[in-house]
Scaffold this active site. Structure first.
Site, PDB file in Angstrom:
ATOM      1  N   LYS A 254      21.427  32.532  13.644  1.00  0.00           N
ATOM      2  CA  LYS A 254      21.424  33.785  13.326  1.00  0.00           C
ATOM      3  C   LYS A 254      22.236  33.675  11.756  1.00  0.00           C
ATOM      4  O   LYS A 254      23.057  33.022  11.610  1.00  0.00           O
ATOM      5  CB  LYS A 254      22.482  34.651  14.120  1.00  0.00           C
ATOM      6  CG  LYS A 254      21.914  35.188  15.339  1.00  0.00           C
ATOM      7  CD  LYS A 254      22.996  36.091  16.004  1.00  0.00           C
ATOM      8  CE  LYS A 254      22.591  36.326  17.406  1.00  0.00           C
ATOM      9  NZ  LYS A 254      21.232  37.248  17.636  1.00  0.00           N
ATOM     10  N   ASP A 325      17.791  31.614  20.317  1.00  0.00           N
ATOM     11  CA  ASP A 325      18.757  32.727  20.274  1.00  0.00           C
ATOM     12  C   ASP A 325      18.238  33.777  21.295  1.00  0.00           C
ATOM     13  O   ASP A 325      18.779  34.863  21.336  1.00  0.00           O
ATOM     14  CB  ASP A 325      18.275  33.330  18.637  1.00  0.00           C
ATOM     15  CG  ASP A 325      19.533  34.539  18.507  1.00  0.00           C
ATOM     16  OD1 ASP A 325      20.170  34.496  19.020  1.00  0.00           O
ATOM     17  OD2 ASP A 325      19.184  35.384  17.266  1.00  0.00           O
ATOM     18  N   GLU A 327      18.407  33.468  24.371  1.00  0.00           N
ATOM     19  CA  GLU A 327      19.337  32.713  25.422  1.00  0.00           C
ATOM     20  C   GLU A 327      19.812  33.554  26.478  1.00  0.00           C
ATOM     21  O   GLU A 327      19.684  33.335  27.697  1.00  0.00           O
ATOM     22  CB  GLU A 327      20.860  32.095  24.711  1.00  0.00           C
ATOM     23  CG  GLU A 327      22.050  33.267  24.641  1.00  0.00           C
ATOM     24  CD  GLU A 327      21.783  34.169  23.705  1.00  0.00           C
ATOM     25  OE1 GLU A 327      20.820  34.263  22.937  1.00  0.00           O
ATOM     26  OE2 GLU A 327      22.415  35.192  23.977  1.00  0.00           O
ATOM     27  N   ARG A 329      18.260  36.098  28.237  1.00  0.00           N
ATOM     28  CA  ARG A 329      17.316  35.971  29.453  1.00  0.00           C
ATOM     29  C   ARG A 329      17.262  34.487  30.217  1.00  0.00           C
ATOM     30  O   ARG A 329      16.976  34.574  31.371  1.00  0.00           O
ATOM     31  CB  ARG A 329      15.875  36.221  28.884  1.00  0.00           C
ATOM     32  CG  ARG A 329      15.364  35.204  27.823  1.00  0.00           C
ATOM     33  CD  ARG A 329      14.074  35.609  27.218  1.00  0.00           C
ATOM     34  NE  ARG A 329      14.575  36.685  25.891  1.00  0.00           N
ATOM     35  CZ  ARG A 329      13.803  37.324  25.278  1.00  0.00           C
ATOM     36  NH1 ARG A 329      12.484  36.714  25.240  1.00  0.00           N
ATOM     37  NH2 ARG A 329      14.193  37.943  24.118  1.00  0.00           N
TER      38      ARG A 329
HETATM   39  N1  BES Z   1      22.595  38.796  21.339  1.00  0.00           N
HETATM   40  C1  BES Z   1      21.216  38.983  20.814  1.00  0.00           C
HETATM   41  C2  BES Z   1      20.800  40.424  20.799  1.00  0.00           C
HETATM   42  C3  BES Z   1      21.552  41.567  20.102  1.00  0.00           C
HETATM   43  C4  BES Z   1      21.247  42.025  19.057  1.00  0.00           C
HETATM   44  C5  BES Z   1      22.796  42.057  20.631  1.00  0.00           C
HETATM   45  C6  BES Z   1      21.971  42.901  18.242  1.00  0.00           C
HETATM   46  C7  BES Z   1      23.647  43.114  20.134  1.00  0.00           C
HETATM   47  C8  BES Z   1      23.139  43.482  18.603  1.00  0.00           C
HETATM   48  C9  BES Z   1      20.028  38.230  21.747  1.00  0.00           C
HETATM   49  O1  BES Z   1      20.653  36.962  22.243  1.00  0.00           O
HETATM   50  C10 BES Z   1      19.254  37.806  20.569  1.00  0.00           C
HETATM   51  O2  BES Z   1      19.405  37.129  19.870  1.00  0.00           O
HETATM   52  N2  BES Z   1      17.929  38.385  20.816  1.00  0.00           N
HETATM   53  C11 BES Z   1      17.112  37.696  20.005  1.00  0.00           C
HETATM   54  C12 BES Z   1      15.751  37.328  20.837  1.00  0.00           C
HETATM   55  C13 BES Z   1      14.417  37.048  19.831  1.00  0.00           C
HETATM   56  C14 BES Z   1      15.071  35.548  19.243  1.00  0.00           C
HETATM   57  C15 BES Z   1      13.270  37.047  20.953  1.00  0.00           C
HETATM   58  C16 BES Z   1      16.727  39.241  18.954  1.00  0.00           C
HETATM   59  O3  BES Z   1      16.402  40.386  19.610  1.00  0.00           O
HETATM   60  O4  BES Z   1      16.466  39.022  17.929  1.00  0.00           O
HETATM   61 ZN    ZN Z   2      22.494  37.131  22.747  1.00  0.00          ZN
HETATM   62 ZN    ZN Z   3      20.665  35.427  20.926  1.00  0.00          ZN
END
Ligand code: BES
Ligand code: ZN
Ligand code: ZN
Length: 476
Positions: A254, A325, A327, A329
């Protein structure tokens, strides 16, 4: 922690909150002639609040009219936030609420109490920073003790959930999260079983193990259970929570600004689960509830799992990891598969799962999707209005599952982008075979600015919702 009590007498120097019906107001024993005139004038001017300073004490007047439905209750909570601010500014330690009805008194008390939260663990001058407000009393002869007790319990559980979310990963790693669950279980009276890495490996929880590969700290799988003898349900209600104590994104790293910097909140789903069990057990609700939390960080290390890897999940399904990222799921899927063994009445999962949920609705609601029947969904929507933790339902259309098709494995962990909160839910759905509801709390779990009675940082969203929902199930 602030305490709410019912009383039937008050002293003259008490700080008061008077909730006045602006349609019927004539006079009040608590107000002087001048104050009464001022209130009448304020009613004419359609004001919603007035503050009198009697020197030694304050009187907060809330002008309210009409029935105390969910909208009116929310206005009172928000008024409570303002009152809390004034009380703290004036170093007040105790406030008494006087109202014509218990519901409006309880909602106002709830708003004041929720606003009084502080997270001072890491401040050197805790004593100086701790605010004055420690007690809210409600003047009422016919206040039902249970309503007050349950409000105190759910507030305490919400504060514990907020604390857990606010804890950085430098303290709250997966092992420590399990320790916190054990403490909560001991305090409230529910059982906590913690699987260590060896057990998780022996059970082949491939999703949880893959996410944990880059970490120095082993994962845990946490099983919490509250099973009272007088439970009304034969099959348990199962709550599943994402326990990613920190999400760097893994090798699909990230960016720091506005993304990785808040990712200590990625275990907020697990805080909902443990917080709800805590409240249910403390309130001794006659209901059998199980909580499941797969816990790990999503770190980078020499052994990190990589985009392109194929992993075998606990269920046996193979997953081509196209983004490390995504992760949440992966760890949740193993817990959802475990839940099948419990023959559940209903499974609810809570997760800060997708940025897509945040982009869709921001911090004001959770994204909600599920296969439970309409009656159960209606119950959860009713609870969501009752506690004002709003939900927006998204569809579980099959097109979103098509996005998860893999060339070389059973599925991938990555949708096409748009509607990412839905493809994430479709991934999870694959691992369920029971009535299921999914709450993507990525938006409301962690505030970047104060929002009335919801503080900056962890909000504890989900605990009040689930406690209300399960209380109603327990009394059916
Ligand atoms: N933990 C994040 C989602 C998140 C975003 C939580 C903002 C709180 C605030 C999750 O693990 C993630 O990174 N999701 C990605 C998935 C994508 C790579 C398919 C996302 O939503 O960008
Ligand atoms: Zn996450
Ligand atoms: Zn993530």
């Amino acid at each position: 922690m602030i305490k709410i009590k019912a009383i039937n007498k008050i002293s003259e120097t008490t700080n008061l909150v008077l909730i006045i019906d602006s349609k019927t107001f004539k006079k009040s024993v608590y107000l002087t002639k001048e104050q009464t005139d001022a209130v009448k004038n304020a009613i004419k001017l359609e004001k919603k609040q007035i503050l009198f300073n009697n020197g030694e004490s304050h009187i907060f007047i809330i002008l309210q009219s009409g029935p105390i439905n969910w909208e009116a209750a929310e206005k009172l909570r928000k008024m409570g936030a303002k009152i809390c601010g004034v009380a703290i500014e004036n170093k007040i330690d105790s406030i008494t609420i006087v109202a014509n009805d218990n519901k409006s008194a309880l909602s106002t008390a709830e708003g004041i109490a929720l606003s009084s939260y502080q997270f001072l663990k890491y401040k050197s001058d805790k004593k100086k920073l701790t605010h004055s407000l420690s007690e809210i009393t409600i003047l009422s002869e016919k206040m039902d003790k249970k309503s007050i007790d349950n409000l105190n319990v759910v507030l305490q559980a919400t504060f514990i959930a907020r604390d857990l979310v606010n804890e950085p990963q430098s303290f709250l790693n997966a092992l420590q999260l399990s320790e916190e669950f054990k403490k909560m279980g001991k305090d409230a009276g529910f059982n906590v079983e913690v699987w260590n890495e060896a057990k998780i490996e022996a059970q082949k929880m491939g999703g949880l193990l893959a996410v944990n590969k880059g970490s120095k700290i082993p994962p845990t799988f946490n099983i919490m259970e509250y099973k009272p003898k007088n439970a009304v349900n034969k099959k348990p209600y199962v709550l599943v929570g994402k326990g990613v104590v920190y999400d760097t994104g893994g090798l699909s790293l990230k960016p720091t600004p506005m993304s990785m910097d808040y990712m200590k909140c990625d275990m907020a789903g697990s805080a909902v689960v443990a917080g709800t069990l805590y409240a249910v057990a403390k309130a001794e609700l006659p209901i059998h509830v199980v909580g499941l939390v797969p816990a790990t960080d999503n770190w980078i290390g020499e052994d990190s799992y990589a985009p392109g890897d194929v992993i075998t999940m606990y269920s046996g399904t193979t997953v081509e990891v196209l983004n490390t990222d995504a992760e949440g799921r992966l760890v949740l899927a193993d817990a959802l598969h475990y839940a099948k063994k419990l023959n559940p009445e209903l499974v609810c999962d809570f997760a800060t799962l997708t940025g897509a949920a945040v982009r869709a609705i921001g911090p004001y609601a959770s994204a909600f999707l599920g296969t439970a029947n309409d009656e159960i969904k209606q119950d959860v929507f009713d609870s969501s209005y009752e506690v004002f933790e709003r939900l927006v339902e998204f569809p579980l259309w099959d097109e979103y599952a098509d996005e998860l098709k893999s060339e070389i494995a059973d599925m991938t962990n990555l949708g096409k982008g748009e509607g990412g909160q839905i493809s994430a839910a479709k991934f999870l759905q694959h691992f369920t075979d029971y009535p299921w509801m999914h709450f993507d709390i990525a938006g409301p779990a962690f505030n970047h600015v104060v929002d009335a009675y919801k503080p900056k940082g962890g909000t504890g969203v989900g605990v009040r919702l689930m406690f209300d929902f399960l209380s109603k199930k327990a009394s059916k």
